[in-house]
Design a protein around this motif. Structure first.
Motif, short mmCIF file in Angstrom:
data_model
loop_
_atom_site.label_atom_id
_atom_site.label_comp_id
_atom_site.label_asym_id
_atom_site.label_seq_id
_atom_site.Cartn_x
_atom_site.Cartn_y
_atom_site.Cartn_z
N GLY A 120 12.64 20.27 -1.45
CA GLY A 120 13.58 20.02 -1.32
C GLY A 120 13.67 19.50 0.04
N GLU A 121 14.58 19.48 0.76
CA GLU A 121 15.40 18.48 2.03
C GLU A 121 14.77 19.21 3.28
N GLU A 122 14.33 19.89 3.40
CA GLU A 122 13.52 20.39 4.41
C GLU A 122 12.42 20.04 4.53
N ASP A 123 11.48 19.87 3.04
CA ASP A 123 9.98 19.33 3.19
C ASP A 123 10.41 17.90 3.58
N ILE A 124 11.82 17.46 2.96
CA ILE A 124 11.98 15.38 3.44
C ILE A 124 11.49 15.31 5.06
N LYS A 125 12.77 15.76 5.46
CA LYS A 125 12.91 16.71 6.70
C LYS A 125 11.65 16.52 8.44
N TYR A 126 11.33 17.30 7.12
CA TYR A 126 9.58 18.31 7.67
C TYR A 126 8.85 16.43 8.21
N LEU A 127 8.73 15.98 6.79
CA LEU A 127 7.59 14.68 7.11
C LEU A 127 8.13 13.40 7.04
N GLU A 128 9.68 13.70 7.57
CA GLU A 128 9.96 12.00 8.39
C GLU A 128 10.00 12.50 9.75
N SER A 129 10.14 13.61 10.42
CA SER A 129 9.65 13.79 11.90
C SER A 129 8.18 14.06 12.55
N GLN A 130 7.36 13.78 11.22
CA GLN A 130 5.97 13.89 10.96
C GLN A 130 5.18 12.64 11.02
N LEU A 131 6.07 11.41 9.76
CA LEU A 131 4.98 10.66 10.21
C LEU A 131 5.66 8.74 10.76
N ASP A 132 5.65 9.47 11.67
CA ASP A 132 6.10 8.21 12.33
C ASP A 132 6.54 6.73 12.11
N SER A 133 8.02 7.11 12.02
CA SER A 133 8.61 6.00 11.67
C SER A 133 7.72 5.42 10.21
N MET A 134 7.31 6.54 9.58
CA MET A 134 7.05 5.37 8.35
C MET A 134 7.87 5.39 7.22
N ILE A 170 -4.53 5.97 8.10
CA ILE A 170 -4.73 4.87 6.99
C ILE A 170 -3.56 3.32 7.37
N ARG A 171 -2.39 3.69 7.73
CA ARG A 171 -1.25 3.07 8.52
C ARG A 171 -2.49 1.90 9.45
N GLU A 172 -3.17 2.93 9.46
CA GLU A 172 -3.74 1.50 11.30
C GLU A 172 -4.90 0.98 10.55
N LEU A 173 -5.41 1.99 9.89
CA LEU A 173 -6.80 0.45 8.55
C LEU A 173 -6.08 -0.27 8.20
N ALA A 174 -4.67 -0.48 7.54
CA ALA A 174 -4.01 -0.75 7.00
C ALA A 174 -3.72 -2.01 7.23
N GLN A 175 -3.00 -1.86 9.11
CA GLN A 175 -2.74 -3.22 10.35
C GLN A 175 -4.18 -3.91 10.55
N GLY A 223 1.17 -5.69 5.33
CA GLY A 223 2.43 -5.82 6.13
C GLY A 223 3.18 -4.66 5.52
N LYS A 224 3.33 -4.59 3.96
CA LYS A 224 3.58 -3.47 3.34
C LYS A 224 2.81 -2.23 3.78
N LEU A 255 1.04 -1.22 0.14
CA LEU A 255 -0.28 0.02 0.00
C LEU A 255 0.55 0.99 -0.04
N LEU A 256 0.45 1.71 -1.04
CA LEU A 256 1.64 3.06 -1.12
C LEU A 256 0.79 4.65 -0.70
N VAL A 257 1.35 5.38 -0.01
CA VAL A 257 -0.24 6.11 0.61
C VAL A 257 0.96 7.82 -0.08
N VAL A 258 0.66 8.58 -0.92
CA VAL A 258 1.41 9.83 -1.21
C VAL A 258 0.85 11.18 0.38
N VAL A 259 2.26 11.06 -0.02
CA VAL A 259 1.46 12.25 1.17
C VAL A 259 2.15 14.02 0.34
#
Length: 242
Positions: free
Chosen positions: A191-205, A170-175, A180-181, A153-157
């Motif tokens: 840019g890199e700032e957007d990637i860092k922001y997403l990584e900080s908010q996505l709870d290890s997704m 979506i991750r909760e319901l997929a579980q 599994g994936k 399941l690819l989640v576009v964010v």
């Protein structure tokens, strides 16, 4: 692989579904692009000028397959011939349009929904081709369990808190569905700032790949043309799926 593409409305699911399907086709693989959105637009993103008739509108065929006498209908209708019979081929991609309920106040259309769910389960579990399914926006496809059976399941964010919150739900319901994936494709990244922001908010997704914001893609969608391949973010996504 069977890939379902999910996410909040407006994040670019349909565009990425089309680009991913085209990328797979350029590799010589047989791929079905399945438009499972009640407002089907995947045809146009693939460069097909006319949207095929959605399956849900083929009332006689559904009645024949589902039964329906005295309010009862078959839970396991015959669907194995549907993908080949009702899909449209374009540049190595076979497009299958599911459709949705038409018109306000039309009710749940249970036979139609049951038929579409049975068809999706068939393509997920019994077909050998690549399947890229453009799901409807939000959570409904998971609530109805129509995404059960996908390999990934690819989640576009996009870098937006509403899109992130939708992804986490979506991750909760997929579980719950034992998918599994579950992976993220970051879209419209500046840019890199957007990637860092997403990584900080996505709870290890895990972020499978990122696709930079590209005005040429937006221009192509407005003009009804297709964006040229390859798109590096999607090449990376395919490589990381294996």
């Amino acid at each position: 692989m069977k890939i379902a593409i999910s996410g909040k409305g407006g994040v670019g699911k349909t565009t990425l579904s089309a680009l991913l399907s085209r990328e797979i086709a350029t590799r010589g693989e047989k791929v079905y692009a399945v438009d499972a959105d009640p407002n089907p637009t995947l045809a146009y993103a693939l460069g097909i000028s006319r949207n095929p008739t959605p399956l849900v509108e083929l009332k006689e065929m559904i009645t024949d397959r589902m039964g329906g006498a005295e309010g009862f209908f078959r839970l396991n209708p015959r669907v194995e011939d549907i993908p080949d019979k009702f899909s449209v081929e374009h540049e190595g991609i076979r497009l299958l349009v599911m459709g949705g309920i038409r018109g306000g106040g039309t009710g749940c259309a249970c036979p139609e929904n049951a038929f579409l769910k049975a068809l999706l389960q068939h393509v997920f579990l019994e077909r050998n081709e690549w399947m890229v399914v453009d799901c409807e926006a939000g959570l409904e496809h998971l609530g109805r369990a129509t995404a059960r059976g996908v390999n990934c399941l690819l989640v576009v964010v996009e870098p937006d808190i509403a899109a992130i919150r939708t992804a986490l739900r979506i991750r909760e319901l997929a579980q719950d569905l034992k998918i599994g994936k579950v992976r993220v494709v970051a879209n419209k990244v500046r840019g890199e700032e957007d990637i860092k922001y997403l990584e900080s908010q996505l709870d290890s997704m895990p972020i499978l790949a990122s696709v930079p914001e590209n005005p040429d893609i937006r221009t192509a969608r407005r003009s009804g043309t297709v964006f040229p391949l390859p798109l590096p973010g999607l090449v990376a996504a395919l490589q990381n799926l294996s």
